[in-house]
Write an enzyme that holds these catalytic residues in place. Structure first.
Site, mmCIF file in Angstrom:
data_model
loop_
_atom_site.group_PDB
_atom_site.id
_atom_site.type_symbol
_atom_site.label_atom_id
_atom_site.label_comp_id
_atom_site.label_asym_id
_atom_site.label_seq_id
_atom_site.Cartn_x
_atom_site.Cartn_y
_atom_site.Cartn_z
ATOM 1 N N GLY A 17 -53.254 -23.619 -24.708
ATOM 2 C CA GLY A 17 -52.431 -22.852 -23.779
ATOM 3 C C GLY A 17 -51.066 -22.466 -24.324
ATOM 4 O O GLY A 17 -50.116 -22.297 -23.544
ATOM 5 N N ASN A 19 -50.364 -19.595 -25.679
ATOM 6 C CA ASN A 19 -50.120 -18.232 -25.185
ATOM 7 C C ASN A 19 -49.720 -18.249 -23.723
ATOM 8 O O ASN A 19 -48.848 -17.477 -23.299
ATOM 9 C CB ASN A 19 -51.357 -17.354 -25.404
ATOM 10 C CG ASN A 19 -51.458 -16.830 -26.820
ATOM 11 O OD1 ASN A 19 -50.689 -15.947 -27.216
ATOM 12 N ND2 ASN A 19 -52.384 -17.375 -27.606
ATOM 13 N N MET A 95 -62.551 -19.433 -23.759
ATOM 14 C CA MET A 95 -63.605 -19.365 -24.760
ATOM 15 C C MET A 95 -65.000 -19.144 -24.181
ATOM 16 O O MET A 95 -65.979 -19.137 -24.911
ATOM 17 C CB MET A 95 -63.586 -20.633 -25.625
ATOM 18 C CG MET A 95 -62.247 -20.888 -26.304
ATOM 19 S SD MET A 95 -61.574 -19.458 -27.199
ATOM 20 C CE MET A 95 -62.563 -19.551 -28.686
ATOM 21 N N LEU A 98 -67.730 -13.926 -20.544
ATOM 22 C CA LEU A 98 -67.872 -13.544 -19.140
ATOM 23 C C LEU A 98 -68.840 -12.366 -19.032
ATOM 24 O O LEU A 98 -68.761 -11.406 -19.800
ATOM 25 C CB LEU A 98 -66.504 -13.172 -18.562
ATOM 26 C CG LEU A 98 -65.556 -14.376 -18.430
ATOM 27 C CD1 LEU A 98 -64.115 -13.915 -18.227
ATOM 28 C CD2 LEU A 98 -65.995 -15.284 -17.290
ATOM 29 N N HIS A 114 -57.352 -11.733 -28.796
ATOM 30 C CA HIS A 114 -58.382 -12.165 -29.756
ATOM 31 C C HIS A 114 -57.758 -12.267 -31.141
ATOM 32 O O HIS A 114 -57.034 -11.363 -31.567
ATOM 33 C CB HIS A 114 -59.543 -11.166 -29.763
ATOM 34 C CG HIS A 114 -60.628 -11.567 -30.715
ATOM 35 N ND1 HIS A 114 -61.560 -12.535 -30.404
ATOM 36 C CD2 HIS A 114 -60.904 -11.174 -31.974
ATOM 37 C CE1 HIS A 114 -62.368 -12.703 -31.435
ATOM 38 N NE2 HIS A 114 -61.998 -11.891 -32.405
ATOM 39 N N THR A 146 -64.142 -5.447 -21.364
ATOM 40 C CA THR A 146 -65.290 -4.732 -20.802
ATOM 41 C C THR A 146 -66.537 -5.571 -21.077
ATOM 42 O O THR A 146 -66.442 -6.670 -21.615
ATOM 43 C CB THR A 146 -65.444 -3.341 -21.450
ATOM 44 O OG1 THR A 146 -65.628 -3.535 -22.861
ATOM 45 C CG2 THR A 146 -64.232 -2.459 -21.199
ATOM 46 N N LEU A 149 -68.592 -7.723 -25.735
ATOM 47 C CA LEU A 149 -67.811 -8.878 -26.157
ATOM 48 C C LEU A 149 -66.798 -8.488 -27.244
ATOM 49 O O LEU A 149 -67.183 -7.962 -28.289
ATOM 50 C CB LEU A 149 -68.743 -9.977 -26.686
ATOM 51 C CG LEU A 149 -68.052 -11.255 -27.160
ATOM 52 C CD1 LEU A 149 -67.353 -11.960 -26.015
ATOM 53 C CD2 LEU A 149 -69.049 -12.180 -27.847
ATOM 54 N N ASP A 150 -65.524 -8.750 -26.973
ATOM 55 C CA ASP A 150 -64.423 -8.427 -27.894
ATOM 56 C C ASP A 150 -64.424 -6.941 -28.278
ATOM 57 O O ASP A 150 -63.916 -6.566 -29.338
ATOM 58 C CB ASP A 150 -64.496 -9.290 -29.173
ATOM 59 C CG ASP A 150 -64.340 -10.771 -28.868
ATOM 60 O OD1 ASP A 150 -63.666 -11.102 -27.881
ATOM 61 O OD2 ASP A 150 -64.898 -11.586 -29.625
ATOM 62 N N GLU A 179 -49.327 -13.421 -31.872
ATOM 63 C CA GLU A 179 -49.879 -13.349 -30.514
ATOM 64 C C GLU A 179 -48.768 -13.501 -29.481
ATOM 65 O O GLU A 179 -48.808 -12.861 -28.419
ATOM 66 C CB GLU A 179 -50.936 -14.442 -30.314
ATOM 67 C CG GLU A 179 -52.176 -14.221 -31.151
ATOM 68 C CD GLU A 179 -53.288 -15.223 -30.899
ATOM 69 O OE1 GLU A 179 -54.433 -14.890 -31.225
ATOM 70 O OE2 GLU A 179 -53.022 -16.328 -30.385
HETATM 71 C C1 GAR Z 1 -55.631 -17.855 -29.559
HETATM 72 O O1 GAR Z 1 -55.480 -17.744 -30.943
HETATM 73 C C2 GAR Z 1 -56.503 -16.743 -29.044
HETATM 74 O O2 GAR Z 1 -56.370 -15.552 -29.766
HETATM 75 C C3 GAR Z 1 -57.880 -17.321 -29.215
HETATM 76 O O3 GAR Z 1 -57.757 -18.663 -28.862
HETATM 77 C C4 GAR Z 1 -56.441 -19.100 -29.197
HETATM 78 C C5 GAR Z 1 -55.878 -19.833 -28.006
HETATM 79 O O4 GAR Z 1 -54.675 -20.469 -28.336
HETATM 80 N N1 GAR Z 1 -58.844 -16.645 -28.419
HETATM 81 C C6 GAR Z 1 -60.108 -16.477 -28.789
HETATM 82 O O5 GAR Z 1 -60.561 -16.891 -29.837
HETATM 83 C C7 GAR Z 1 -60.947 -15.713 -27.792
HETATM 84 N N2 GAR Z 1 -62.171 -15.291 -28.391
HETATM 85 P P1 GAR Z 1 -53.770 -21.075 -27.188
HETATM 86 O O6 GAR Z 1 -54.703 -21.874 -26.268
HETATM 87 O O7 GAR Z 1 -52.803 -21.967 -27.893
HETATM 88 O O8 GAR Z 1 -53.123 -19.947 -26.464
#
Ligand code: GAR
Length: 223
Positions: A17, A19, A95, A98, A114, A146, A149-150, A179
């Site tokens: 978490g 982000n 992860m 959906l 992503h 959408t 996926l990705d 990010e």
């Molecule tokens: C991030 O790097 C995000 O881009 C990735 O998971 C990480 C979460 O980090 N997302 C994916 O891989 C989605 N396919 P965080 O929990 O520290 O924000």
């Protein structure tokens, strides 16, 4: 700021978490015109849930394994999210894939971050795969979600050169730093009603984006 009401946001996470934390911090600093209403996780006791709790944001854990199948899980998740009447759902390290029912229910109102320069390296383990392929550049993408996926329309990307002999951990860390720039930026545009999805087109400031906004990272490629 302006007269636009705060955008109600639900954040979905599965782990650290960081982000989510960036969005909380940006909101609290008045940098994004949002109200993070709740955080949903598909895994219990992850650090992201603790971050929500520390910020006094309601958190919910809905584990896929508690439901007989994906359809019932997603119906429950969607109806729980609907009860908040959010304007935006942010997948911030969520992860679980959906399905179409969920995604189409919220079409134009879900974004995902992503860790790759989409459309390259969809799916998991992007940092390892990028290094194994000997790529020179890597990055992260925020896109509308959408059914594909990705694969939804891209809004903004962060790109850095990969250093010689860079480890997966260092690269992952540097991508995370990017990010923390592009996700709040995309949310800020949405909150300020500058960004929308129309059909499959990303509209920013009344203009169709031909390609995503590109932010180049500062780090130089080492010799
Ligand atoms: C991030 O790097 C995000 O881009 C990735 O998971 C990480 C979460 O980090 N997302 C994916 O891989 C989605 N396919 P965080 O929990 O520290 O924000």
């Amino acid at each position: 700021m302006n007269n636009i009401p705060r955008l109600n946001v639900i954040v979905l996470i599965s782990g650290e978490g960081t982000n989510l934390q960036t969005l909380i911090d940006a909101e609290r600093a008045g940098k994004i015109n949002t109200r993070i209403q709740a955080v949903f996780s598909d895994r219990p006791k992850v650090p992201g849930i603790k971050r929500a709790n520390r910020a006094n944001i309601p958190s919910h854990c809905l584990a896929h394994s508690d439901f007989p199948n994906r359809a019932t899980y997603e119906l429950e998740l969607a109806s729980h999210i609907d009860s908040y009447e959010p304007g935006l759902i942010v997948l911030a390290g969520f992860m679980k894939v959906l399905g179409a029912g969920f995604v189409n229910h919220f079409r134009g109102q879900i974004i995902n971050i992503h860790p790759s320069l989409l459309p390259r390296y969809r799916g998991l383990d992007t940092h390892r795969r990028v290094l194994e392929a000997g790529e020179e550049k890597h990055g992260a993408t925020v896109h509308f979600v959408t059914e594909e996926l990705d694969g939804g329309p891209r809004i903004i990307q962060y790109r850095i050169p990969i250093k010689a002999k860079e480890s997966e951990a260092e690269l992952a860390q540097r991508i995370h730093e990017g990010e923390y720039i592009i996700l709040p930026q995309a949310v800020a545009w949405l909150a300020n009603q500058r960004l929308a999805l129309e059909g499959n087109d990303v509209i920013l400031d009344n203009q169709k984006l031909g390609s995503p906004i590109l932010i180049e990272g500062k780090h130089e490629r080492s010799p």
